[in-house]
Scaffold this active site. Structure first.
Site, PDB file in Angstrom:
ATOM      1  N   ASP A  41      20.183 -75.681  26.685  1.00  0.00           N
ATOM      2  CA  ASP A  41      20.941 -76.926  26.848  1.00  0.00           C
ATOM      3  C   ASP A  41      20.258 -77.687  27.848  1.00  0.00           C
ATOM      4  O   ASP A  41      20.066 -77.295  29.086  1.00  0.00           O
ATOM      5  CB  ASP A  41      22.351 -76.733  27.368  1.00  0.00           C
ATOM      6  CG  ASP A  41      23.131 -78.109  27.473  1.00  0.00           C
ATOM      7  OD1 ASP A  41      22.403 -79.333  27.668  1.00  0.00           O
ATOM      8  OD2 ASP A  41      24.191 -78.013  27.559  1.00  0.00           O
ATOM      9  N   ASN A  94      12.525 -84.586  23.340  1.00  0.00           N
ATOM     10  CA  ASN A  94      13.204 -85.139  22.327  1.00  0.00           C
ATOM     11  C   ASN A  94      14.765 -84.829  22.365  1.00  0.00           C
ATOM     12  O   ASN A  94      15.452 -85.565  21.646  1.00  0.00           O
ATOM     13  CB  ASN A  94      12.531 -84.521  20.860  1.00  0.00           C
ATOM     14  CG  ASN A  94      13.586 -84.801  19.788  1.00  0.00           C
ATOM     15  OD1 ASN A  94      13.673 -86.103  19.233  1.00  0.00           O
ATOM     16  ND2 ASN A  94      14.269 -84.008  19.197  1.00  0.00           N
ATOM     17  N   SER A 150      12.412 -92.005  22.719  1.00  0.00           N
ATOM     18  CA  SER A 150      13.525 -92.901  23.200  1.00  0.00           C
ATOM     19  C   SER A 150      14.236 -93.314  21.722  1.00  0.00           C
ATOM     20  O   SER A 150      14.590 -92.449  21.038  1.00  0.00           O
ATOM     21  CB  SER A 150      12.992 -94.119  24.016  1.00  0.00           C
ATOM     22  OG  SER A 150      13.882 -95.221  24.247  1.00  0.00           O
ATOM     23  N   SER A 151      14.309 -94.568  21.881  1.00  0.00           N
ATOM     24  CA  SER A 151      15.047 -95.112  20.741  1.00  0.00           C
ATOM     25  C   SER A 151      15.022 -96.719  20.547  1.00  0.00           C
ATOM     26  O   SER A 151      14.762 -97.424  21.737  1.00  0.00           O
ATOM     27  CB  SER A 151      16.381 -94.945  20.547  1.00  0.00           C
ATOM     28  OG  SER A 151      17.287 -95.575  19.744  1.00  0.00           O
ATOM     29  N   TYR A 200      24.426 -94.812  25.399  1.00  0.00           N
ATOM     30  CA  TYR A 200      23.074 -94.107  24.641  1.00  0.00           C
ATOM     31  C   TYR A 200      21.837 -95.379  24.810  1.00  0.00           C
ATOM     32  O   TYR A 200      20.943 -94.740  25.079  1.00  0.00           O
ATOM     33  CB  TYR A 200      23.410 -94.148  23.222  1.00  0.00           C
ATOM     34  CG  TYR A 200      22.256 -93.583  22.584  1.00  0.00           C
ATOM     35  CD1 TYR A 200      21.846 -92.337  22.234  1.00  0.00           C
ATOM     36  CD2 TYR A 200      21.497 -94.669  21.354  1.00  0.00           C
ATOM     37  CE1 TYR A 200      20.785 -91.885  21.507  1.00  0.00           C
ATOM     38  CE2 TYR A 200      20.569 -94.204  20.572  1.00  0.00           C
ATOM     39  CZ  TYR A 200      20.040 -92.847  20.701  1.00  0.00           C
ATOM     40  OH  TYR A 200      19.074 -92.460  20.079  1.00  0.00           O
ATOM     41  N   LYS A 209      18.465 -94.695  27.135  1.00  0.00           N
ATOM     42  CA  LYS A 209      17.098 -94.745  26.096  1.00  0.00           C
ATOM     43  C   LYS A 209      16.338 -95.650  26.724  1.00  0.00           C
ATOM     44  O   LYS A 209      15.126 -95.615  26.819  1.00  0.00           O
ATOM     45  CB  LYS A 209      17.407 -94.841  24.639  1.00  0.00           C
ATOM     46  CG  LYS A 209      17.915 -93.751  23.826  1.00  0.00           C
ATOM     47  CD  LYS A 209      16.873 -92.306  24.224  1.00  0.00           C
ATOM     48  CE  LYS A 209      17.476 -91.398  23.100  1.00  0.00           C
ATOM     49  NZ  LYS A 209      16.561 -89.952  23.497  1.00  0.00           N
TER      50      LYS A 209
END
Length: 248
Positions: free
Chosen positions: A65, A92, A139-140, A153, A157
Site C-alpha cells: 500500500d 501509477n 496523473s490524469s 482526486y 492529480k
C-alpha cells in the site's frame, strides 16, 4: 520503423496489477525491461508476474500500500534487489475517485500525491546510479480541468503535475528525467468506467458521446516512449493522452 528498445533496463511500476499499470508493466517487459510491480492486494500479482516473465525478462511482484511510507520504502528496496537496480520508475498507484469528506481527501493525498513523492524519494539513490534513468508519473486529465464531482482526486492529480516539474528541475543534475502522463477516460475490465456502465449509465453515456474511451495500452505506449532513450531530451513535461476528449 523505430522500435522502443529497453533491453537491460530495470523498471518499477506501482499499482501494476491491473488497468493502466498492468499495461505499462507488460509494455515495458515487451520492450525488454526487467519489471517489478506492486499493488495493495495480491489479486492478480502472481498472474502478472507470470505474464511479465513470459517476455523473457526478470519479474518481481509484491503487495504494498503506497500510502504506508514504511511499506513503500521496503518495496522499492526489494524491487531494486530483485532487479539488480532501478532505471525506470512509474508512479501509477491511485485509489481513483474518492469522497469529498476529510477521509476521501486524505486518501487521495496519501496515495496519489504522497505515494508518488515517497516512491521517488526511495528510488532516487538507485536511479542516480543508472546514468540513463527516467521517472514517469501517471496523473490524469482530471488534474487539468475543474472536477466538481471528484475535487479531491482532481486536486491530487494537479499536484502530481506540478510536482513532476519540480522534480524534473531538482533531479536534472543527477541525470534523471521526470515526466508525467495525463490519461483521459480509460476503460478496462473491472475499472471505474466498466462499473459505471451499469451503475450510472447516464454518466457513462455522456462520456462516450463526447469521445470514445481509450485503452490502457494507449497510456503504456507513451510511458514506454518516455522511459526510453528516444525521449532523452524530454523532461518536466506532462503529456495528455485523451483522444481529444478535453477539446470537446
Amino acid at each position: 520503423m523505430i522500435n522502443i528498445d529497453l533491453s537491460g533496463k530495470r523498471a518499477v511500476v506501482t499499482g501494476g496489477s491491473r488497468g493502466i499499470g498492468r499495461s505499462i508493466g507488460l509494455g515495458l517487459a515487451q520492450a525488454g525491461a526487467a519489471v517489478s510491480i506492486c499493488a495493495r492486494g495480491d489479486d492478480g500479482l502472481a498472474q502478472m508476474q507470470k505474464e511479465i516473465r513470459a517476455h523473457g525478462v526478470t519479474a518481481h511482484a509484491q503487495t504494498c500500500d503506497v500510502a504506508n511510507a514504511g511499506a513503500l520504502d521496503a518495496y522499492i528496496e526489494a524491487a531494486a534487489g530483485a532487479l539488480g537496480g532501478i532505471d525506470i520508475l512509474v508512479c501509477n498507484a491511485s485509489p481513483l475517485f474518492t469522497s469529498n469528506d476529510d477521509a476521501g481527501w486524505q486518501r487521495s493525498i496519501d496515495v496519489d500525491l504522497l505515494g508518488t513523492v515517497r516512491a521517488i524519494r526511495a528510488a532516487v539513490p538507485h536511479l542516480e546510479k543508472s546514468g540513463e534513468s527516467a521517472i514517469i508519473n501517471i496523473s490524469s486529465a482530471s488534474g487539468l480541468i475543474a472536477q466538481p464531482r471528484q475535487p479531491a482526486y482532481g486536486a491530487a492529480k494537479a499536484a502530481v503535475i506540478e510536482y513532476t516539474q519540480s522534480e524534473a528541475s531538482a533531479l536534472a543534475a543527477k541525470g534523471i528525467r521526470v515526466n508525467c502522463v495525463a490519461p483521459g477516460s480509460i476503460e478496462f475490465a473491472g475499472g471505474i468506467w466498466d462499473r459505471l456502465k451499469s451503475q450510472d449509465a447516464e454518466r457513462y453515456g455522456s462520456v462516450v458521446a463526447s469521445c470514445p474511451f481509450g485503452r490502457p495500452e494507449e497510456i503504456a505506449h507513451v510511458a514506454a516512449f518516455l522511459a526510453s532513450p528516444l525521449a532523452s531530451w524530454i523532461t518536466g513535461q506532462t503529456i495528455l493522452v485523451d483522444g481529444g476528449q478535453l477539446l470537446r
